[in-house]
Structures are given as structure tokens and as C-alpha cells.
Design an enzyme around this catalytic site. Structure first.
Site: not given
Lengths: 396, 292
Positions: B97, B209, B247
Site C-alpha cells: 500500500e 468505490e 484509498h
């Protein structure tokens, strides 16, 4: 990460863009000195805040009707306006009610404008490459132009390895209608915008407006730059320039604990693991008639200290009438998170109802810990039940 | 049947630090053929039963690795992905990430020169074919072999979906976490193509999303090319514009990427849209019933 206008312009100038003469002032006296330094010529006072909509903004309670950008010709007005800007909070359509404090003013030599253009670089997500956008419709909300007449925006994909090529800038300059000496000057600004984007890991590098003056000068009159937070590890010089005064204090505090937190305006505090599930939790609260007070992702491995800090941040919001914890335990086991919730619950001292929904690894042990704890914690099994219970609790 | 990974997949882990090693152990316990790890300078030694190699090339030659799971920290992640691609790895699953987006722009262009290599992620939970192969950080036990294909941009919301499916007796063919970054290696359409072609997949659940326009493009693709029942959910209906929801990709910007736009596009493609995340599996059931 965002930079102020003057900082973005400094970077663009370093990369070869022509910018108007400007001096940064931290006080009315410094603003006055800047005015004098420009020989008493007309100046524009520009409040340095990250939020957009400065020009149409207001300083409520100041007794003055100026906005965050003010053209001035008189010496007396310079210190008067600077004082208003530095003493009162600026409210724009992007800042919301409390407004933001102005710490610095850019005193800029006023430029006469013959024509305005737009120039900006962003990532085209669908193509996976940066794209330089340009339009002869400058100085306005480019998103509105994009929506209403997309054909007025020229787009050039730029190779992240090679950067903007001379032929690409040249073609844009011609297609935008620049002529003569303006062409190389406009190209220089395009290259600066592209280099800023590529060399500093920007997510937005923008000059709006780019102007041509009646004498044919081409200038980056206003600029904006935002940067990829994930790339700040290789740009410590940029990270050092960040002005955190406009950030929400709770969001800053959360970030320091490794929590991803966004403040919203509702009454139900949410603590969730994972960004998608956190958004989904906000959505289902609204579906059942409630309103989320925040987005909060505790990440994959939340410990007691993080949960405690998260609870403190949530309960620090006076609007919060109930709290929902929604955890899907994967690697993070439900009994571990239940222990953390109980410890945090005791340490923080809950005054509003707490609803907890646990699912996943070791869920039975986790639920038993909560049930046997004797604390007034409302438990729920599914997301729908959890949302209904917390909405009811917030309204009670 | 399944897509991309099965019991024959031979996996190495790049980034054998604490986290990479921990998850390598869990993947091996699930049944994945973990054939080693990459740890430059420690080649020839063994860690937790995993033979270590200095380079991915070496792991391909000596251990027959064809797939890589990447846990290398953000600053080195792009390089690790390109090393794997250069070594002939066919599937790279990047869990890391926080990879800078410009690095991914460069990786994407590099991978375009490697047509036999696919990247999943970064910033994703990984990929699992239940009962056969788990590559990533998802809890294995919530899955069940079956015929629903799952595509998702998020982590725990995928676990929620899988758990609901399993609880209703619906197993999964393969679950792909494509990740929450602005430039994913594999997108929704890539997965839709694979699931449509997979005889072991009878229905598809797509969890999206806010941010970007990938779901709108996926909806258009479904309308044209997908005959199997498709259900979907979009997280972030309550998210305000301009705020990044965790995110890096989940941000409504420039007037695009809102949940409302995406849901409208999905419905227009006759996709069954779950109104809340509590009814993800129920939406799959409705999508299947509608096609009958």
C-alpha cells in the site's frame, strides 16, 4: 499535500515559467513595504490559503467587504486590507462556515490582461498517464468548461519517462492561438507545469489563468499544486513546506496515530477497519436514516492504543450522539479487537451509546468478551442490524 | 474451474520481512504452493522453511516460480514488480500500500512490453481460488469453493461479501482484489473478461468505490459482452467531493467518480445493484434469479 500559490509559483519559476513580480507579506507593515518596493504601482493582495474560491470569499465580522483577492491602487488601502486579511478568517465556498486563517499575503504587481488561458496537468486514470490540458477559455472554472464544452479543452498525454516533448508544447501553443514571441513564452510555461508534475510527484500542477498582457508578455498569473502523499518520502523539501494550519486538527491528530479519518457533519461516529468497509458503513447508516459523523479506517492491525485514540477523536466531536464499531476480523482477530475496545471504553469514559458489530476470525470469543464484560455495549451481528441499532441509539 | 490461480500455481514472495514472511506462512498453510522468497544477499539460506533467492530470475530458474506476491515497501515496490516481469513471472500480486502513482504509471508502460505478464494491485488484499490457492492477506477460512466470481477494489468489504456468500451457501470460483489505487494493474473489465470465459464461474459480484470511471466502463462492457448474471455494490454514497476516503483512488474529483453516477451506469447495464453492504450476497441471488 498542498502548496500555497506563492510556493507553487516559486517552483514553476525555477522550472522556467515567467511569473508576475510578487513579495510575501506576513504583516500589514510588510505588505506596505512591498507596495513601496513596487514603486507605488497598482498591486493585488492575495490571501495565501489552500481553499479555492478566494476571490469571491468574505471576511465575516471584519466590517470590510473585501474578498481574499483584492486589487489596490492606494497606499492607505494596502495596510487596511492586509490587516483585514490577516486578522479575520476567510470564508469561501470551499472552506465552510468557520473559514480559514490567513497567515501570509502575496503582494503581486497587478498585470493588465489581454487574454486568459487555462493550463493544467493531472493523471488520466483510464489511460494511466499524465495529461496536459490547455484551453483558450481561461480564468474560469475549468470543470464547468469540461462538462459543457469538452471540445474547448485540448489534451496531450505525456510520457512519465520522457516528459513533455517540444513538439507537443509547440502544437498546443499553435492550437491555442498564440503568435510570434508569445509562442516560446507559452511553451516555457507548459514545460514548467509538466516538469513540476513529473519531477515533484504532483497530482495537480495548474496555471489558471495563464495570461497575455497588452504588451504581449505571457505570465503564469495564478498557480496551484497538490502532491502525492505517497511520494513525499522522496521530496523532503516539499514536505517541509506543507502548511498544516488549514487541515482539520482532528484529521491531523488521527494521521499521527496511523488512522485515516475524515470529519463529516453527522451524529454517528464510525470506527471501521478497511476503507471500503468504512465507506460502506457510512452508506448503510444513511440508508437507515442516520448520518455519519466521520470516515475512520483503523487499518489492518489496530491495537488498543489506536482504538483508544480513535474513540477520543470520535467523542471529541460534540455532534456525536452514538458510536458504531464495525470490524471484519481477518488477520486482526475479533477477540483481540474486543479486548482493545473494552480497554479503550474504560479509558475514554463513554457518555454516548456504543454499538459493536464483530465478524470474522475468532468472532465467538470476541462476542463473549463483550457480553461478559458487564459494560453497556450494544452488540449486533450483521451490518443491517448494527446500523439500525446505532441510528435508533443516536435518535434516543 | 477458476481464473488466474489454482492448485498448480507456484508462488514466491518478494519482500521477506516480518509481514511478507507472516503471510507466506498463512498462504502455505492454506495450501498454496509457496516455493520460496526473494531476499537479496540471503540467497541459498532458508527462512521459516522457505528457500531464499537473491533475484527473481534465480527463483524462476531454480524453483520454477510462475507467480509472485509482492510485499516490498512503497519506495521499492515498482522496481520489484518490474524485476518479476523481467524474470518471466506471469502473475504479479502486489499487496504493498502507498506506492507513488507516477511509479505505477511507469510500471504500467513497462508491463505493456510484457504481454504475457499480469499485475494485480497494488494496494490490494490479493487473489484466492478457494480450496486451491490463496495469494495475499485475506482470511482463507471465510471462503468456500463454488461458482461466484468476485471482483473488488477494497479489502475488508470483500471479506464481508465473501462471508455473506459463504453463509448463504454460495461458494466462489475466484476472488480478485484489484486494489484501491488510481492505476491498478488489472481492472474490472480484465476480470469480467476472464470470468465470462471461465466455465467454472456462473455469476459475478463486482464491488466498486467512488473515484475514477472504471465502474462506468465496466458497466458498458457488461452490457456488450457479459451474459452471466452480474451484481454490484458501490461504496461511498455518502462521501463528500474532494475528500480522499482512505484509498488513494477513492476521491470524487472534477465532477466525476460519484457513487450516484456509477450506480446509474450499472443499472443501465441491467446489473443488480445492492442498496447496502448488508445485502451483497442477496443481490447475487437476485441477479441469478433474474437471468433464469
Amino acid at each position: 499535500m498542498k502548496l500555497h500559490e506563492y510556493q507553487a509559483k516559486e517552483l514553476l519559476a525555477k522550472y522556467g515559467a515567467a511569473i508576475p513580480n510578487g513579495i510575501i507579506a506576513n504583516s500589514p507593515a510588510e505588505a506596505l513595504a512591498a507596495f513601496d518596493k513596487f514603486g507605488g504601482k497598482p498591486v493585488v493582495l492575495k490571501a495565501q490559503v489552500h481553499a479555492g474560491g478566494r476571490g469571491k470569499g468574505k471576511f465575516p465580522g471584519s466590517g470590510s467587504d473585501i474578498g481574499g483577492v483584492k486589487f489596490t491602487t492606494k497606499r492607505d488601502d494596502v495596510s487596511k486590507h492586509a490587516e483585514v486579511m490577516l486578522k479575520h478568517r476567510l470564508v469561501t465556498k470551499q472552506t465552510g462556515e468557520p473559514g480559514v486563517k490567513v497567515g501570509k499575503i502575496l503582494v503581486q504587481e497587478a498585470a493588465d490582461i489581454a487574454k486568459e488561458y487555462y493550463l493544467g496537468m493531472v493523471l488520466d486514470r483510464a489511460q494511466g498517464v499524465p495529461v496536459l490540458m490547455a484551453s483558450a477559455e481561461g480564468g474560469v472554472d475549468i470543470e464547468e468548461v469540461a462538462a459543457k464544452s469538452p471540445e474547448k479543452i485540448l489534451k496531450v498525454p505525456v510520457s512519465p519517462e520522457l516528459g513533455l516533448q517540444p513538439h507537443q508544447a509547440r502544437r498546443l501553443a499553435f492550437e491555442l492561438g498564440f503568435t510570434g514571441e508569445q509562442i516560446p513564452a507559452a511553451e516555457k510555461i507548459m514545460h514548467a507545469v509538466s516538469r513540476l508534475f513529473l519531477e515533484k510527484d504532483a497530482t495537480l500542477s495548474e496555471v489558471n489563468p495563464l495570461v497575455v498582457t497588452p504588451t504581449g508578455e505571457v505570465l503564469a498569473l495564478d498557480a496551484k499544486a497538490t502532491f502525492d502523499d505517497n511520494a513525499m518520502f522522496r521530496h523532503p523539501e516539499l514536505a517541509a513546506k506543507a502548511d498544516e494550519s488549514e487541515e482539520d486538527p482532528a484529521e491531523l491528530r488521527a494521521a499521527k496515530s496511523g488512522l485515516s479519518f475524515i470529519k463529516l457533519n453527522g451524529t454517528i461516529g464510525c470506527l471501521v477497519n478497511g476503507a471500503g468497509l468504512a465507506m460502506g458503513t457510512m452508506d448503510i447508516i444513511q440508508y437507515y436514516g442516520g448520518s455519519p459523523a466521520n470516515f475512520l479506517d483503523v487499518g489492518g492491525g489496530a491495537n488498543k492504543d489506536q482504538v483508544t485514540e480513535a474513540f477520543r477523536i470520535l467523542l471529541g466531536d460534540p455532534n456525536v450522539k452514538a458510536v458504531l464499531v464495525n470490524i471484519f476480523g481477518g488477520i486482526m482477530k475479533c477477540d483481540t479487537i474486543a479486548s482493545a475496545i473494552l480497554a479503550a471504553f474504560d479509558e475514554v469514559g463513554f457518555k454516548v451509546p456504543l454499538v459493536v458489530r464483530l465478524e470474522g476470525t475468532n468472532v465467538e470469543a470476541g462476542r463473549k468478551l463483550l457480553a461478559d464484560s458487564g459494560r453497556s455495549i450494544i452488540t449486533a451481528s450483521g451490518m443491517a442490524e448494527a446500523a439500525q441499532k446505532v441510528v435508533a441509539a443516536a435518535k434516543a | 474451474m477458476s481464473i488466474l490461480v489454482d492448485k498448480n500455481t507456484r508462488v514466491i514472495c518478494q519482500g521477506m520481512g516480518k509481514v511478507g514472511t507472516f503471510h507466506s506462512i498463512h498462504c502455505r498453510e492454506y495450501g498454496t504452493q509457496m516455493v520460496g522468497g526473494i531476499s537479496p544477499g540471503k540467497g541459498g539460506t532458508v527462512k521459516e522453511g522457505f528457500p531464499l533467492f537473491n533475484t527473481v530470475h534465480e527463483a524462476v530458474q531454480k524453483a520454477g516460480a510462475d507467480t509472485s506476491m509482492v510485499f516490498v515497501p512503497p519506495a521499492g515496490a515498482a522496481d520489484a514488480i518490474m524485476e518479476a516481469a523481467d524474470a518471466g513471472i506471469r502473475l504479479i500480486v502486489a499487496i504493498t500500500e502507498g506506492v507513488p502513482v507516477l511509479d505505477m504509471a511507469k510500471v504500467k508502460r513497462f508491463l505493456a512490453t510484457k504481454p504475457n505478464c499480469r499485475l494485480i494491485g497494488p494496494n490490494c488484499p490479493g487473489i484466492i481460488t478457494p480450496g486451491q490457492c490463496k495469494i495475499g492477506i485475506m482470511p482463507g477460512y471465510i471462503h468456500k469453493p463454488g461458482n461466484v466470481g468476485v471482483i473488488s477494489r477494497s479489502g475488508t468489504l470483500t471479506y464481508e461479501a465473501v462471508w455473506q456468500l459463504t453463509s448463504l451457501g454460495m461458494g466462489q470460483s475466484t476472488c480478485v482484489g484489484i486494489g484501491g489505487d488510481p492505476i491498478p494493474g488489472t481492472n474490472q473489465i480484465d476480470c469480467l473478461k476472464l470470468f465470462q470465459a471461465d466455465p467454472g464461474t456462473d455469476a459475478i459480484l463486482m464491488i466498486g468505490e467512488i473515484g475514477g470511471t472504471a465502474e462506468e466502463e465496466a458497466a458498458a462492457f457488461v452490457k456488450q459482452h457479459v451474459t452471466k448474471p452480474v451484481a454490484a455494490f458501490i461504496a461511498g454514497q455518502t462521501a463528500p467531493p474532494g475528500k480522499r476516503m482512505g484509498h488513494a483512488g477513492a476521491i470524487i474529483s472534477g465532477g466525476s467518480g460519484s457513487a450516484a453516477d456509477k450506480i446509474a451506469a450499472l443499472k443501465a447495464a441491467n446489473i443488480e445493484v445492492a442498496a447496502t453492504p448488508a445485502e451483497l450476497a442477496a443481490a447475487v441471488q437476485r441477479a441469478i434469479a433474474r437471468k433464469k
